[in-house]
Scaffold this active site. Structure first.
Site, PDB file in Angstrom:
ATOM      1  NE  ARG A 167      -3.927  -2.155   0.022  1.00  0.00           N
ATOM      2  CZ  ARG A 167      -3.543  -3.387  -0.258  1.00  0.00           C
ATOM      3  NH1 ARG A 167      -2.383  -3.600  -1.092  1.00  0.00           N
ATOM      4  NH2 ARG A 167      -4.417  -4.285   0.129  1.00  0.00           N
ATOM      5  CB  SER A 215      -8.966  -1.887   5.038  1.00  0.00           C
ATOM      6  OG  SER A 215      -9.338  -3.182   4.471  1.00  0.00           O
ATOM      7  CD  GLU A 287      -5.753   0.247   2.829  1.00  0.00           C
ATOM      8  OE1 GLU A 287      -5.251  -0.619   3.411  1.00  0.00           O
ATOM      9  OE2 GLU A 287      -6.371  -0.181   1.755  1.00  0.00           O
TER      10      GLU A 287
HETATM   11  C1  LIG Z   1     -15.897  -1.526  -1.033  1.00  0.00           C
HETATM   12  C2  LIG Z   1     -14.507  -1.388  -1.123  1.00  0.00           C
HETATM   13  C3  LIG Z   1     -13.438  -2.412  -1.117  1.00  0.00           C
HETATM   14  C4  LIG Z   1     -12.092  -1.894  -1.488  1.00  0.00           C
HETATM   15  N1  LIG Z   1     -11.475  -3.112  -1.436  1.00  0.00           N
HETATM   16  C5  LIG Z   1     -10.109  -2.885  -1.579  1.00  0.00           C
HETATM   17  C6  LIG Z   1      -9.049  -3.758  -1.804  1.00  0.00           C
HETATM   18  O1  LIG Z   1      -9.414  -4.916  -1.612  1.00  0.00           O
HETATM   19  N2  LIG Z   1      -7.733  -3.429  -1.947  1.00  0.00           N
HETATM   20  C7  LIG Z   1      -7.274  -2.031  -1.979  1.00  0.00           C
HETATM   21  O2  LIG Z   1      -6.037  -1.876  -2.161  1.00  0.00           O
HETATM   22  N3  LIG Z   1      -8.139  -1.083  -1.742  1.00  0.00           N
HETATM   23  C8  LIG Z   1      -9.269  -1.386  -1.809  1.00  0.00           C
HETATM   24  N4  LIG Z   1     -10.485  -0.466  -1.423  1.00  0.00           N
HETATM   25  C9  LIG Z   1      -9.897   0.946  -1.210  1.00  0.00           C
HETATM   26  C10 LIG Z   1     -10.025   1.887  -2.751  1.00  0.00           C
HETATM   27  O3  LIG Z   1     -11.144   1.304  -3.261  1.00  0.00           O
HETATM   28  C11 LIG Z   1      -8.636   1.669  -3.235  1.00  0.00           C
HETATM   29  O4  LIG Z   1      -7.728   2.305  -2.495  1.00  0.00           O
HETATM   30  C12 LIG Z   1      -8.816   2.676  -4.747  1.00  0.00           C
HETATM   31  O5  LIG Z   1      -7.548   2.200  -5.581  1.00  0.00           O
HETATM   32  C13 LIG Z   1      -8.762   3.968  -4.529  1.00  0.00           C
HETATM   33  O6  LIG Z   1      -9.335   4.512  -5.797  1.00  0.00           O
HETATM   34  P1  LIG Z   1      -9.863   5.926  -6.395  1.00  0.00           P
HETATM   35  O7  LIG Z   1      -9.990   6.200  -7.783  1.00  0.00           O
HETATM   36  O8  LIG Z   1     -11.086   5.837  -5.491  1.00  0.00           O
HETATM   37  O9  LIG Z   1      -8.981   6.822  -5.445  1.00  0.00           O
HETATM   38  P2  LIG Z   1      -9.446   8.270  -4.343  1.00  0.00           P
HETATM   39  O10 LIG Z   1     -10.275   7.545  -3.159  1.00  0.00           O
HETATM   40  O11 LIG Z   1     -10.353   9.116  -5.226  1.00  0.00           O
HETATM   41  O12 LIG Z   1      -7.978   8.530  -3.851  1.00  0.00           O
HETATM   42  C14 LIG Z   1      -7.140   7.859  -3.231  1.00  0.00           C
HETATM   43  C15 LIG Z   1      -5.722   8.480  -3.266  1.00  0.00           C
HETATM   44  O13 LIG Z   1      -5.443   8.556  -4.496  1.00  0.00           O
HETATM   45  C16 LIG Z   1      -4.839   9.609  -4.835  1.00  0.00           C
HETATM   46  N5  LIG Z   1      -5.359   9.811  -6.334  1.00  0.00           N
HETATM   47  C17 LIG Z   1      -6.379   9.634  -6.931  1.00  0.00           C
HETATM   48  N6  LIG Z   1      -6.414   9.821  -8.340  1.00  0.00           N
HETATM   49  C18 LIG Z   1      -5.137  10.334  -8.360  1.00  0.00           C
HETATM   50  C19 LIG Z   1      -4.361  10.857  -9.586  1.00  0.00           C
HETATM   51  N7  LIG Z   1      -4.740  10.806 -10.816  1.00  0.00           N
HETATM   52  N8  LIG Z   1      -3.068  11.178  -9.504  1.00  0.00           N
HETATM   53  C20 LIG Z   1      -2.518  11.190  -8.108  1.00  0.00           C
HETATM   54  N9  LIG Z   1      -3.263  10.811  -6.965  1.00  0.00           N
HETATM   55  C21 LIG Z   1      -4.584  10.341  -7.144  1.00  0.00           C
HETATM   56  C22 LIG Z   1      -5.826  10.596  -4.197  1.00  0.00           C
HETATM   57  O14 LIG Z   1      -5.161  11.825  -3.982  1.00  0.00           O
HETATM   58  C23 LIG Z   1      -5.904   9.901  -2.792  1.00  0.00           C
HETATM   59  O15 LIG Z   1      -4.902  10.394  -2.056  1.00  0.00           O
HETATM   60  C24 LIG Z   1     -11.735  -0.708  -1.310  1.00  0.00           C
HETATM   61  C25 LIG Z   1     -12.976   0.395  -1.180  1.00  0.00           C
HETATM   62  C26 LIG Z   1     -13.994  -0.025  -0.968  1.00  0.00           C
HETATM   63  C27 LIG Z   1     -14.901   1.038  -0.809  1.00  0.00           C
END
Ligand SMILES: Cc1cc2nc3c(=O)[nH]c(=O)nc-3n(C[C@H](O)[C@H](O)[C@H](O)COP(=O)(O)OP(=O)(O)OC[C@H]3O[C@@H](n4cnc5c(N)ncnc54)[C@H](O)[C@@H]3O)c2cc1C
Length: 300
Positions: A167, A215, A287
């Protein structure tokens, strides 16, 4: 206002999968990555600090009426480009990760089925080094490109530059990714589609019900954060509309689906951490990503 992108004032809770954050933020949605330099200028001209946003699936917003931030996100491209004959694929990071995995599998390219059920965008997955079942984004990334939000200067990463961990990503705070090159593996399309369907079905079985941001804490080395949090009696803790899930102690859900205070999320995070520290001395690391990082200053 530039009519090539959408600019709106949005409540943070509308951008967070958990619906956390009662303040408002200026949100810019760019139809294509090439507009990012102008959008950064636009923010600078208004004294707003750009904050890269993906799908908001790991995001706790801010309660402040105006935190001086501008949330910048890339609209998803119309389709996933066809990979090169070598399996390399360069794509805008506004693409939803699940769609990317499913579409490339249809074309006989894969290796990412384990990640197919992670919600959010490719950009968020790269910034978080999202992972599941022993696979993580780092396994497939050849190159990444973006801009420093401070001054718009280019930022690049190539395989060999390193910086990945559990992570942990080489993408620094303050860089907004625009595109990434992935190396995919040749697969049999039907078998890969079955693997993706099986992974999605598994997630439906194991994911606690209710809106969440996944998480709350990373697993400490050799330990499960969920196990420690359960032993520390965290299941069922509540603050406002949020509660630690009774199904999974490392998972906070929104009980009603209504917008809630980011400060309630912070209180839960702090209390969960304190209980585990008191139980066994382990300091859990969040996280979740907090839009308003100053909120963390109050968390011991
Ligand atoms: C139901 C559920 C299940 C999940 N399961 C998992 C899992 O199995 N494994 C896991 O690792 N995570 C999991 N997650 C957490 C999350 O989905 C992941 O971390 C996902 O990759 C975040 O993507 P996002 O586009 O929504 O990012 P956001 O939530 O929008 O942002 C997360 C971070 O990424 C940064 N970011 C986003 N876009 C960019 C960009 N273009 N450039 C630079 N930085 C950027 C943001 O600034 C922030 O710091 C889960 C979440 C939920 C709700």
């Amino acid at each position: 206002m530039d009519d090539r992108w959408l600019t709106e004032s949005r409540p943070w809770h509308g951008l967070s999968a958990l619906r956390a954050g009662l303040g408002h933020v200026t949100c810019l949605t760019l139809p294509e990555p090439s507009l990012l330099p102008q959008a950064l200028d636009w923010c600078r001209g208004r004294g707003l600090r750009p904050w890269p946003l993906g799908g908001g699936t790991n995001l706790v917003g801010s309660d402040r009426p105006d935190a001086g931030l501008a949330a910048l996100r890339l609209a998803p491209p119309a389709d996933v480009p066809v990979p090169e004959a070598s399996g390399r694929l360069t794509v805008s990071v506004g693409m939803a990760l699940g769609r990317l995995v499913a579409r490339t599998a249809q074309r006989g390219w894969g290796g990412l089925a384990a990640l197919s059920g992670i919600p959010g965008t490719l950009g968020g997955a790269l910034a978080m080094n999202a992972g599941a079942l022993g696979r993580e984004m780092a396994d497939a990334v050849e190159a990444m490109a973006g801009l420093e939000v401070r001054d718009g200067s280019p930022w690049r990463w190539r395989r060999g530059d390193g910086g990945w961990g559990y992570r942990r990503s080489p993408v620094p705070d303050g860089v907004m990714l625009t595109e990434a090159t992935l190396q995919l593996w040749p697969v049999e399309a039907a078998a890969e589609a079955s693997a993706i369907a099986a992974e999605r079905a598994r997630r439906v079985r194991v994911t606690p019900r209710g809106r969440s941001c996944g998480s709350v804490f990373r697993n400490p080395p050799g330990e499960s954060a969920g196990r420690l949090l359960e032993a520390a009696g965290c299941k069922g803790l509540t603050a406002g509309v949020f509660a630690v899930s009774e199904e999974h102690a490392n998972w906070v859900v929104n009980r009603s689906g209504a917008p809630g205070r980011a400060s309630d999320c912070l209180w839960l995070l702090s209390e969960m951490r304190r209980r585990v520290r008191d139980l066994c001395g382990v300091e859990l690391q969040p996280e979740w990503r907090l839009a308003d990082s100053e909120m963390l200053l109050g968390v011991d």
